[in-house]
Structures are given as C-alpha cells and as structure tokens.
Design a protein around this motif. Structure first.
Motif, PDB file in Angstrom:
ATOM      1  N   PRO A 196       0.682  -1.239   0.153  1.00  0.00           N
ATOM      2  CA  PRO A 196       0.030  -0.105   0.052  1.00  0.00           C
ATOM      3  C   PRO A 196       0.847   1.292  -0.063  1.00  0.00           C
ATOM      4  CG  PRO A 196      -0.059  -0.744   2.230  1.00  0.00           C
ATOM      5  CD  PRO A 196       0.841  -1.793   1.387  1.00  0.00           C
ATOM      6  N   GLY A 213       7.069   5.090   1.011  1.00  0.00           N
ATOM      7  CA  GLY A 213       7.091   4.689   2.388  1.00  0.00           C
ATOM      8  C   GLY A 213       8.446   4.334   2.944  1.00  0.00           C
ATOM      9  N   ALA A 254      12.224   1.859   2.934  1.00  0.00           N
ATOM     10  CA  ALA A 254      12.513   0.627   3.149  1.00  0.00           C
ATOM     11  C   ALA A 254      11.287  -0.460   3.477  1.00  0.00           C
ATOM     12  CB  ALA A 254      13.689   0.245   3.830  1.00  0.00           C
ATOM     13  N   ASP A 255      11.380  -1.297   2.678  1.00  0.00           N
ATOM     14  CA  ASP A 255      10.115  -2.582   3.094  1.00  0.00           C
ATOM     15  C   ASP A 255      10.341  -3.239   4.506  1.00  0.00           C
ATOM     16  OD1 ASP A 255       8.033  -4.347   3.348  1.00  0.00           O
ATOM     17  OD2 ASP A 255       7.886  -4.576   1.158  1.00  0.00           O
ATOM     18  N   ILE A 256       9.871  -2.611   5.410  1.00  0.00           N
ATOM     19  CA  ILE A 256      10.020  -3.298   6.938  1.00  0.00           C
ATOM     20  C   ILE A 256       9.954  -4.548   6.845  1.00  0.00           C
ATOM     21  CG2 ILE A 256       9.740  -2.763   9.337  1.00  0.00           C
ATOM     22  CD1 ILE A 256       8.342  -0.213   8.343  1.00  0.00           C
ATOM     23  N   ARG A 257       8.973  -5.243   5.997  1.00  0.00           N
ATOM     24  CA  ARG A 257       8.566  -6.664   6.280  1.00  0.00           C
ATOM     25  C   ARG A 257       9.802  -7.776   5.834  1.00  0.00           C
ATOM     26  NH1 ARG A 257       3.192  -7.328   7.132  1.00  0.00           N
ATOM     27  NH2 ARG A 257       2.310  -5.252   6.640  1.00  0.00           N
ATOM     28  N   LEU A 279      20.335  -0.343  -1.516  1.00  0.00           N
ATOM     29  CA  LEU A 279      19.760   1.043  -1.552  1.00  0.00           C
ATOM     30  C   LEU A 279      20.701   2.018  -1.812  1.00  0.00           C
ATOM     31  CD1 LEU A 279      16.858   1.558   1.287  1.00  0.00           C
ATOM     32  CD2 LEU A 279      16.794   2.074  -1.208  1.00  0.00           C
ATOM     33  N   GLY A 290      13.695   5.518   3.498  1.00  0.00           N
ATOM     34  CA  GLY A 290      14.448   5.271   2.359  1.00  0.00           C
ATOM     35  C   GLY A 290      13.745   5.855   1.198  1.00  0.00           C
ATOM     36  N   PRO A 345      11.397   8.747   9.669  1.00  0.00           N
ATOM     37  CA  PRO A 345      10.934   8.104  10.950  1.00  0.00           C
ATOM     38  C   PRO A 345      11.808   6.875  11.494  1.00  0.00           C
ATOM     39  CG  PRO A 345       9.722   7.444   8.940  1.00  0.00           C
ATOM     40  CD  PRO A 345      10.741   8.240   8.421  1.00  0.00           C
ATOM     41  N   ARG A 386      -0.322  -2.029  14.451  1.00  0.00           N
ATOM     42  CA  ARG A 386      -1.254  -2.101  13.239  1.00  0.00           C
ATOM     43  C   ARG A 386      -2.209  -3.496  13.599  1.00  0.00           C
ATOM     44  NH1 ARG A 386       2.175   1.093  12.711  1.00  0.00           N
ATOM     45  NH2 ARG A 386       2.144   2.927  11.240  1.00  0.00           N
ATOM     46  N   ARG A 418      -6.979  -5.341  13.499  1.00  0.00           N
ATOM     47  CA  ARG A 418      -7.501  -6.551  13.136  1.00  0.00           C
ATOM     48  C   ARG A 418      -8.209  -7.697  14.332  1.00  0.00           C
ATOM     49  NH1 ARG A 418      -3.509  -5.470   9.421  1.00  0.00           N
ATOM     50  NH2 ARG A 418      -1.817  -6.700  10.312  1.00  0.00           N
TER      51      ARG A 418
END
Ligand SMILES: CCCCCC/C=C/CC(=O)SCCNC(=O)CCNC(=O)[C@H](O)C(C)(C)COP(=O)(O)OP(=O)(O)OC[C@H]1O[C@@H](n2cnc3c(N)ncnc32)[C@H](O)[C@@H]1OP(=O)(O)O
Length: 718
Positions: free
Chosen positions: A20, A59, A61-64, A75, A100, A122, A275, A279
């Motif tokens: 996203p 957003g 680097a992909d934190i996952r 990078l 990033g 952040p 987050r 859910r």
C-alpha cells in the motif's frame, strides 16, 4: 516493482508499484535500477521523473523484509546511480516520502512535492537511522540543526515546511507528477554539477560543538535507554567531520550496529503490533472483517469529572456533536470552563479551528435521548453506574450504544441493568483522556460484534489506538498491574526502598517507577478498590494483617492512606513533595522509619535485595499474568497486551512490550526464574508460572508470531 513509461516524448517516467505504500522491496529496488539504466540508455529520453503509484511516492524500505536475508540491489548503490545520472532526475512527491523514500528523493536532482505530501525520516522510531545516505545528505542540504531535529525525532514535515527548509524545490496544489514532468522538461540539458547533494560541503556553524552537545543531552533525556536517537546524532556528526565517502562508511557502520540490535527488532515488532490490533477478534468469534460499525454522529458523555472532560474534548476534536451531561450545577460550570480551556490549547497546538460549538452542556440526563452513543464516565462505583445504566436504557433511543468508561468493573453486570445488553461495551480511556493514545474496548459476553466494531472505530476517529479485550476484573492493563504492584510492596517488606525499586524500573526504561506512578495517580484510588473488595481490614494485627484469602498480602499501601498520604495531591506518599500537588519526588526519611517499624512489628528481617531480583519479580509476575490473560482468552494475542502496555503504562517501546520482552529473555528462563522465586517465597502470590507460559516454554520458545497457534489449540478443543 517499477513501471517504465515515456511521457511527452522526452521524459522517462519510473513509477514505483508496491501497495500500500510503495515500499522499497527487493523487486522495487531492482525495478528502479533497471529502469534507470533504460532511461539513461535511450537517446530520446532527456530527463527522468520518479513517482509512486496511487498518489504515494514511497514509504521507505520495506520493513517486512528486515527479518529475511537481503536480496536485490542494495539501496546505497541505487541512490548513487540516480545521483550520478547524466540526465536530470526529478522526484514527484505525492502523499509520503519517508525514510528510504526520502533518501531516494534526495538522490534525485530536483524534488517537486504536492502540498498535501508529508516527508520525514521516521527510522529512529524503528530503532534505526536513515541508512541510504540520509544522515549525510540532509545536513548538507538544510544544515546541521534542522537535520538533527528531523533525524533524531523522526517527525514528519509538511510540504510547506519542507520547502521552507530547502528539502523540496517546488510545492504544487495541482498534479505533482504533471508538474514534475513539466519541470523535468524545463531543466533538460542544464548542468547538474550544483544539483548533486553529496558533493555539497556540509555547513559548519560556529557553535558546532555546542549544537551536538545539546542534541546529545536532548536525546539522552528523552530516549530512556533507546540507542537509536544518540546513534543518529553520531551519524550526523560524521557528515560534518568526514568527507562524504567516509561519512557514508560511518553511516553504514552505525546502521549495522542498530540493525542487529535487539531494540530495532523490538521496535519493528511494535510497529506491526500497533497495526495488528485493528484486526481484532473476540473470544466468541466476532471479527473486524465481518462486523460492520454503526454510524455515529452524535455522542454523549455522562459525568464531567477529569475523565469525562477529557473524553468530551476527544469527541469534539474528532468532529462529533457532543452532549455533555453533569447533574451538579457547580460541577457543570467548572467543567465547561475546563473543557473550553483544553479545546483552546488543543486548537492552538494543532493549528485547527476551535470545536466549542460541537458541545451542548446539560444538567439533565434526558438530554441524551437522541444520541447514537453514550459514554458514561461517572465515579468508579458499581452501584452508581448501575443506576445510570438503568436510566440510560430507559431514555436513549433504540439502538443507541451504551458505553462505560470503567477501569475494571464488570461490563456484564452493567449490561444486565439494560433492556439491550448487546448494546453495552466498555471504553476504558486512560488519563488524561484527550492526550493518551490508548483505548481498551471491553466486550462482554453479550456485546454484539457491530457494537464492538463501532467502539473500535470511534476510538480510531478520536486518534486512539483501540484494543479489543474481554471482560474480567481490571481487563488487560490493570489486571496485569496488580501482580506488578504486589511484588513491589513485598519487596519493600523484605528490605527494599521505594527509590531503589523505582530506580531499577526507570533504568529498565519506564518513564516512572511503580511508586512514583502510584503517587501521581493517587494512592487512594487503589485503596478504594481494595476496600470495596474487602481487603482492607484496619483492625487486624499480627500475621493475619498480612494474609488475605490464604495468600500473602501487603497492607503497606492501606497504612499510608490511613495516615492521609495519598501521593502528590497531599504532598506525601511513597515519596515526599515540596507541597501538595508538587511534582518532584524526594526520598522521605519518615517513610524509611515507617518501613523499619513495620518490619519490626511484623517480625520481618530486612535483607539486601539486588537489582536483578527487583526487576525479575516485578516484571515476570506481570508477564505471567499476561500469559494467564492469553490463556483465558481475554486478549486475542500478545500484540494486544504489548500495545496496551507501551501506550497505557509507560513500558519502554524499544523493549517491544512485556510479551515480546519475555520472548527475548527466553520463556524457559522466565519460567525458571519464577520457579526460583516461588521456591524461596512460597507464600508470595503471582510467582507460579501459568500453564500457557509453561507450555510455550516447553515447546521450544517459539517466535512470538507463532504463539497464537499454541493459544488457540486448547480453546478450539473446548
Ligand atoms: C536491509 C535493509 C537496508 C535498508 C537500508 C536503508 C534503510 C532505510 C530505512 C527505512 O526506510 S525504514 C522505513 C521507514 N519508513 C517508515 O518508517 C514508514 C512507516 N510507515 C508509516 O509510518 C505509515 O504506515 C504511513 C506510511 C505513514 C502510512 O500510514 P497509514 O496510517 O496511512 O497506514 P498504516 O496502517 O500505517 O499502513 C498501511 C499498511 O502499510 C504497511 N506499511 C507501511 N509502511 C511500510 C513499510 N515501510 N514497509 C512495509 N509495510 C509498510 C503497514 O504495515 C500497513 O499494513 P498492515 O498490513 O496493516 O500492517
């Protein structure tokens, strides 16, 4: 991945595609590198625009991917490739350019931002530093003080502020990608020598040493043991003292140090935990994705004490029409004044319009007849709350939600006072309610899934993180607090002092130790609860004074209250203060004497208690209760507990939360230490490891994301 297209004949457009938030996954980085090579090799292409799909630049680097083996192009070479390009590269920043993502933008030769975009580094909140040149480029671009501010706080800036600071070249209210394309065409063929930030000298203000000294002091004051903020300062220092290439080496070294630290893992876990709690699911199978919230336009608050006032402010600031009810005239007029002041200060701080006109005040409960949702916030007394719920059930329109702001009373007992128990739910706010981010949404056995969904959504609209929890004494947060407090009291009986216990907990990272927090909240609060539970019996002496229900009990808190020591409000509690309402806690010789007398009276011999024992007994007893809560199905998963403890109880974020911390220590070690203390103090409650904790420990200390599998098994067999 990244999509390549040609716009207006001569502009190569690279669009990041990773919903996203278009995070820089391996595939996206590979796409950017490949598409850059393509744009540079096509002779018709004179300039390049980099943008993100769906109105979001990037957003970061992909934190996952952080936990997995690194694949794809790194990078740093990627940003160097962009900066070194012979054709102008323009970043079209829509939505977000974070971490990033901002580093990617800083490697471009120009940056055009949409007016609604936000930019920032952040990483510090994830236990990291900007590791793709951010700490070296930003100070070169905007100066050391501003760069230190952004990098050490992680705050996001608006496009307007970014323009003012010099981070972006242009801000537009129109389509930023179109503006970037036009801009790219206008700079075609121009020299790029002055546009590569890595080649800029880093500005050296005359008071450089003082600036870094102040920055270090500032982060030491607020970091509470977190290592990333101070490491960020060191990385920026390298930008000033070293040439760019060496500064990049230092940035990499410092980044690796943080990346492999337990703190970064804890903070990244916490990011996803915050987050994950949205859910939600309940013990009887209701879920976030199958329960539709009801529309709420008008809400009411009953009772305008401290909590009711804060809740009223939160609701009005979130845009709800509010009916604020207080039956005592004098209290009502005081509340009006207090709420107005809070709204004014809030509006000034946030730069938003005043929300006074959202609130209608009334002395009559009848005024809530047409609202969609009521939050009862009267005094914490079951009999009083029951009366209010009976009234509300008769007055409110059909379908209106009836919520109670209790910190631990039985939701089901209140629901049984109404004609529609399915409409009743707890909304446990934390003081001050307009400031604290946490909301425990407490469902009873009869609360309907839609009602839970509505309360969860209301919390979100008020800017809170809502966590759904089951109904039990104290819910999650206060239930876990009980064994923690108990151990602290027992430690005093055995020879510790309040300042020693607090020091250990503060060194661990709590903003305040357990005794300072008690003084702040008021010792009388717990005293009233213990009285209503029949625990306080002033007449008893000898051994019976320290036993309740067959278990060891410490009456120390009760004894202080009997002497009028209620904490800060009376100027005396576990500590002394310069005046009633004073804030600075000082050790109190009277209390030390009192403890000595108490021990002598009860035949207790003070012993030397070390820091390890203080920490382990307080924290492991609390953690053990957390596992019991999971076992009982009161919290759906460890993330719920961790978010509650970080946001509501000052647990240090860089330690992830109590359940994450237990996993880091090793569940087998937690079991072993609890058993050790239980053997030495067989009379002390709360030290017997619960069966879920034992079971998880015995199954080889599985990773925290696997705990749910073990937790859910016993319940599905019921
Ligand atoms: C080996 C690696 C070497 C790397 C060297 C370079 C280092 C660079 C460091 C970084 O860039 S670290 C990442 C910096 N970026 C961030 O910290 C941004 C974090 N995200 C946010 O602050 C917010 O998500 C947002 C982007 C402001 C959006 O907020 P919003 O409230 O609109 O939505 P959310 O619910 O928060 O998020 C939606 C969804 O997106 C997931 N997500 C957000 N950011 C990332 C990310 N950077 N990587 C992966 N996934 C991300 C988030 O988890 C949500 O999904 P979920 O399924 O609901 O969890």
């Amino acid at each position: 991945m990244a999509l390549y297209s040609r716009v207006s004949g001569s502009v190569g457009m690279i669009t990041l595609q990773n919903p996203p938030v278009n995070a820089l996954s391996a595939a996206v980085r590979q796409g950017i590198v490949d598409m850059m090579h393509r744009a540079l090799s096509e002779p018709e292409v004179k300039s390049v625009v980099i943008c993100g799909q769906n109105g979001k630049f990037c957003g970061g680097a992909d934190i996952r991917e952080f936990g997995a083996k690194m694949t794809g192009p790194p990078l740093v070479p990627m940003v160097h490739l962009i900066e070194a390009a012979s054709k102008p590269v323009v970043a079209a920043i829509e939505g977000i350019a974070l971490g990033g993502g901002l580093e990617l933008a800083l490697s471009c030769h120009y940056r055009i931002a949409h007016s609604k975009a936000t930019l920032g580094f952040p990483e510090v909140a994830l236990g990291l530093l900007p590791g793709a040149g951010g700490t070296q480029r930003l100070p070169r671009l905007i100066g050391v003080p501003a760069a230190l501010d952004l990098i050490t706080t992680g705050r996001h800036v608006t496009a307007a502020e970014a323009r003012q600071l010099g981070i972006v070249d242009e801000v537009t209210d129109l389509n930023a990608v179109d503006a970037a394309v036009k801009f790219a065409q206008s700079v075609t063929g121009k020299s790029l020598d002055a546009r590569r930030i890595s080649t800029y000298p880093c500005p050296r203000p005359p008071d450089l040493d003082a600036i870094f000294e102040r920055a270090m002091q500032q982060v030491r004051r607020s970091a509470r043991g977190a290592i990333a903020p101070g490491t960020c300062v060191q990385a920026v220092h390298a930008a000033v003292t070293l040439p760019y290439a060496k500064g990049m080496e230092r940035e990499r070294e410092l980044f690796s140090l943080l990346f492999t630290s337990g703190q970064a893992r804890a903070l990244q876990y916490y990011f996803f935990a915050q987050r994950a709690v949205s859910r939600w699911s309940t013990a009887n199978g209701a879920r976030w994705d199958t329960s539709k919230p009801r529309p709420v336009r008008k809400a009411a608050v009953i009772g305008l004490g401290t909590m009711g006032r804060g809740i009223t402010v939160s609701l009005a600031q979130a845009g709800f029409s509010v009916v604020a009810v207080e039956t005592q005239e004098q209290q009502l007029s005081e509340a009006k004044q207090a709420v107005s002041g809070m709204l004014e200060r809030g509006a000034k701080r946030r730069g938003v319009p005043l929300a006074h006109d959202k609130i209608k005040y009334s002395c009559s409960v009848q005024a809530v007849a047409d609202v969609d949702l009521v939050i009862e916030a009267v005094f914490e007394d079951m009999a009083l709350k029951k009366t209010v719920f009976q009234q509300l059930s008769a007055i409110c329109k059909p379908g209106a939600l009836l919520c109670t702001n209790t910190s631990g009373l039985d939701i089901d007992e209140l629901a049984s006072q109404t004609q529609s128990p399915e409409l009743v739910v707890g909304m446990h706010f934390f003081a001050p309610a307009h400031v604290m981010q946490l909301l425990e949404v407490v469902y009873g056995p009869r609360s309907s899934p839609e009602v839970v969904a509505t309360a969860m959504q209301m919390g979100k609209k008020m800017g809170k993180v809502s966590v759904a929890v089951g109904n039990c004494r104290g819910f999650v947060g206060n239930r876990m607090l009980k064994p923690y407090l108990e151990q602290a009291f027992f430690l005093l009986e055995e020879g510790a002092t309040p300042e020693q216990v607090d020091q250990v907990l503060e060194e661990f990272g709590f903003a305040m130790g357990v005794f300072k927090v008690s003084d702040l909240s008021g010792l009388d609060v717990g005293w009233k609860v213990r009285k209503s539970d029949g625990l306080v019996s002033p007449a008893s002496t000898g051994t019976s004074a320290r036993i309740r229900g067959g278990s060891r009990y410490s009456p120390l808190g009760d004894l202080l209250c009997e002497r009028g020591r209620f904490g800060q409000k009376t100027g005396r509690g576990w500590f002394q203060y310069d005046k009633p309402g004073g804030r600075v806690a000082k050790p109190d010789p009277w209390l030390h004497g009192f403890l000595e007398e108490y021990r002598a009276q009860h035949g207790l011999v003070a012993r030397r208690i070390d820091h390890q024992e203080v920490l382990e007994r307080c924290l492991y007893a609390l953690i053990n209760e957390g596992f019991q809560i999971l076992q009982d199905g009161i919290a759906a998963g460890p993330e719920d507990i961790d978010v509650i403890y970080v946001l509501g109880y000052g647990w240090p974020r860089h330690r992830g939360g109590p359940m994450f911390y237990a996993g880091q220590v090793g569940l087998d070690k937690v079991v072993e230490r609890l058993e050790h203390y239980q053997q030495i103090h067989p009379d002390v409650p709360g030290l017997q490891p619960c069966s879920l904790l034992r079971k998880l420990a015995a199954s080889g200390n599985p990773a925290i994301h696997k705990w749910r599998e073990v937790i859910q098994k016993p319940r599905s067999q019921l």
